[in-house]
Design an enzyme around this catalytic site. Sequence first.
Site, PDB file in Angstrom:
ATOM      1  N   ARG A  22      36.054   0.146 -12.576  1.00  3.42           N
ATOM      2  CA  ARG A  22      37.320  -0.594 -12.570  1.00  3.42           C
ATOM      3  C   ARG A  22      37.366  -1.665 -11.478  1.00  3.42           C
ATOM      4  O   ARG A  22      38.232  -2.538 -11.507  1.00  3.42           O
ATOM      5  CB  ARG A  22      38.484   0.381 -12.377  1.00  3.42           C
ATOM      6  CG  ARG A  22      38.642   1.398 -13.498  1.00  3.42           C
ATOM      7  CD  ARG A  22      39.763   2.373 -13.194  1.00  3.42           C
ATOM      8  NE  ARG A  22      41.057   1.694 -13.145  1.00  3.42           N
ATOM      9  CZ  ARG A  22      41.886   1.585 -14.187  1.00  3.42           C
ATOM     10  NH1 ARG A  22      41.541   2.101 -15.363  1.00  3.42           N
ATOM     11  NH2 ARG A  22      43.046   0.989 -14.060  1.00  3.42           N
TER      12      ARG A  22
ATOM     13  N   LYS B   3      27.844  17.500 -17.205  1.00  3.77           N
ATOM     14  CA  LYS B   3      28.670  18.693 -17.197  1.00  3.77           C
ATOM     15  C   LYS B   3      29.838  18.504 -16.227  1.00  3.77           C
ATOM     16  O   LYS B   3      29.743  17.633 -15.333  1.00  3.77           O
ATOM     17  CB  LYS B   3      27.839  19.918 -16.811  1.00  3.77           C
ATOM     18  CG  LYS B   3      27.570  20.040 -15.311  1.00  3.77           C
ATOM     19  CD  LYS B   3      27.017  21.383 -14.976  1.00  3.77           C
ATOM     20  CE  LYS B   3      26.929  21.573 -13.480  1.00  3.77           C
ATOM     21  NZ  LYS B   3      28.201  21.790 -12.808  1.00  3.77           N
TER      22      LYS B   3
ATOM     23  N   HIS C 222      21.048  19.461 -14.797  1.00  2.04           N
ATOM     24  CA  HIS C 222      19.993  19.030 -13.876  1.00  2.04           C
ATOM     25  C   HIS C 222      19.085  20.173 -13.432  1.00  2.04           C
ATOM     26  O   HIS C 222      17.957  19.935 -12.996  1.00  2.04           O
ATOM     27  CB  HIS C 222      20.579  18.302 -12.660  1.00  2.04           C
ATOM     28  CG  HIS C 222      21.276  19.193 -11.681  1.00  2.04           C
ATOM     29  ND1 HIS C 222      22.612  19.504 -11.770  1.00  2.04           N
ATOM     30  CD2 HIS C 222      20.809  19.847 -10.592  1.00  2.04           C
ATOM     31  CE1 HIS C 222      22.938  20.301 -10.770  1.00  2.04           C
ATOM     32  NE2 HIS C 222      21.870  20.522 -10.034  1.00  2.04           N
TER      33      HIS C 222
ATOM     34  N   GLU D 184      24.592  29.008  -2.023  1.00  2.00           N
ATOM     35  CA  GLU D 184      24.758  27.798  -1.233  1.00  2.00           C
ATOM     36  C   GLU D 184      25.408  28.140   0.101  1.00  2.00           C
ATOM     37  O   GLU D 184      26.295  28.997   0.154  1.00  2.00           O
ATOM     38  CB  GLU D 184      25.637  26.783  -1.962  1.00  2.00           C
ATOM     39  CG  GLU D 184      25.097  26.277  -3.276  1.00  2.00           C
ATOM     40  CD  GLU D 184      26.032  25.276  -3.913  1.00  2.00           C
ATOM     41  OE1 GLU D 184      26.170  24.163  -3.374  1.00  2.00           O
ATOM     42  OE2 GLU D 184      26.650  25.606  -4.939  1.00  2.00           O
TER      43      GLU D 184
ATOM     44  N   ASP E  79      31.330  26.237 -13.170  1.00  2.00           N
ATOM     45  CA  ASP E  79      30.468  25.282 -12.480  1.00  2.00           C
ATOM     46  C   ASP E  79      29.004  25.697 -12.499  1.00  2.00           C
ATOM     47  O   ASP E  79      28.117  24.843 -12.577  1.00  2.00           O
ATOM     48  CB  ASP E  79      30.942  25.117 -11.030  1.00  2.00           C
ATOM     49  CG  ASP E  79      30.254  23.967 -10.311  1.00  2.00           C
ATOM     50  OD1 ASP E  79      30.061  22.913 -10.940  1.00  2.00           O
ATOM     51  OD2 ASP E  79      29.918  24.116  -9.126  1.00  2.00           O
TER      52      ASP E  79
ATOM     53  N   HIS F   8      24.080  26.492 -15.686  1.00  2.00           N
ATOM     54  CA  HIS F   8      22.816  26.669 -14.962  1.00  2.00           C
ATOM     55  C   HIS F   8      22.258  28.089 -15.090  1.00  2.00           C
ATOM     56  O   HIS F   8      21.096  28.281 -15.455  1.00  2.00           O
ATOM     57  CB  HIS F   8      22.997  26.357 -13.476  1.00  2.00           C
ATOM     58  CG  HIS F   8      23.503  24.980 -13.193  1.00  2.00           C
ATOM     59  ND1 HIS F   8      23.181  23.891 -13.968  1.00  2.00           N
ATOM     60  CD2 HIS F   8      24.308  24.503 -12.210  1.00  2.00           C
ATOM     61  CE1 HIS F   8      23.756  22.811 -13.474  1.00  2.00           C
ATOM     62  NE2 HIS F   8      24.440  23.161 -12.412  1.00  2.00           N
TER      63      HIS F   8
END
Length: 484
Positions: A43, A142, A172, A210, A229, A234
């Site tokens: 934009r 995703k 990924h 993580e 998520d 995954h």
Amino acid sequence: MSFDLVLFGGTGDLTWRKLMPALFQAFKHGTLPQGARIIGVGRDDLSDEQYRELIHGRFAQVDLAKRPTPDEFARFCQLLEFVRMDLSKPDHYVYLRDKLAQRQVDTVVMYLATAPSLFTTICEQLAAAGLNTQHTRVVLEKPLGHDLASNRAINQAVGQVFTEHQIYRIDHYLGKPSVQNLFALRFGNALFEPLWRREHIANIQITMAEELGVEKRGAFYETTGALRDMVQNHALQLLCAIGMEPPINSHADAIRDEKLKVLRSLKPWTPESLAQDVIRGQYAAGSINGQAVPGYREELGVSPDSRTETFVALRTEISNWRWAGVPFYIRTGKRLAGRDARIVVNFRPTPHAIFNSQIGMANRLIINLQPKDGLELHLLAQAQDKRQHSSILAPVQLDLDFDKRFGAERVGAYERLLLDVIDGRLNLFVRSDEQIEAWRWVEPILKHWGADPQGPRPYASGSWGPSATSAMIARDGFCWSEEA
């Protein structure tokens, strides 16, 4: 092969953090086909030169190894152009069409690095402007929907204007070299396949941990959570790679047919299994690497009484002849004790023990995904105990580090996947029926949580999640790999 790559969301976080560095690496490695043009769409009112300067500035925030030198960027930026678009206005798509018509190319890739709520609008407008030709491919990031119904709606809308072989649903994780090596390990070697079954394997553990929290993505995470998520996509894709039967060949649909069978074979949820075998958690304040960190509810954009899960652990089974009775454990979370993604295959003990050993289950195969990339094979070997003058068993391991072996030959996940899209290879992308089956299996968990007044269990940042996670796996007589 000449191509145009159109990045919707061309000034967004995903573009500068992942896609542009991956495209630059392909350019640097000489694997990006000649005749490339990369068009950022957004934009903002930017000229081509202003867009190049914006991307140049963003490169200063990516990993040092992925930053271009001034000379390298001067050459790479000649591929970059920018188009200002309001994605709701049909005439802006006509302008894009006219810009693309300025030159003849073999392939046009439309990469939708936007909110999933815009996927339907963008694809419909592309079709209305005549930009859904047979030479066009569309990449969908995703999460593709937030439940089964929304996933069906998006896939149906996109499928009305693009054929299935033109749609690249990207995950990924499937582009990671370690995941590709998982396929090579199983189907390129004769060593493990005879053992890859319930008679020899006791349990399989998938961990995606993580240390980071939600950082500045609190508002996004509030509407997503760890199940959507990480697990729905995954983790289930990793489970499929482990559990699938050998495909008849390496073609995309042969591989995806076998993954679909795994998803359809996952043990259905019952009220009892939902209560016992699924655990959700939310990180509280704690310490990471000696530094105090806030709890999830204190993060920017997060509700002070949030019920969003930042941790999920679950137990499931694949109900077929190969895997019947073998538990698969999945856990993923933020603010955990370490950054560690791995698959642990625990083999059964020998049927008859002839050594007097106190060592438990020592035979295991560890497939390291990140930060380390490689294989570890844990065995028992004979060692001499000088005090007792008798032979005992001692643990040993073979450690194969793929980064050391292949070094500079390694290709990052997004680099590999972008090159596959340009070349028209669908092997590492997800088919619509796979997504539907994954959502169908996950949805009972979402409904169960919606009716559960308890909410997620708190766990201290820097731990391995709620204590109930260890209790869940202990019911089967096992423990998590770091507890062994």
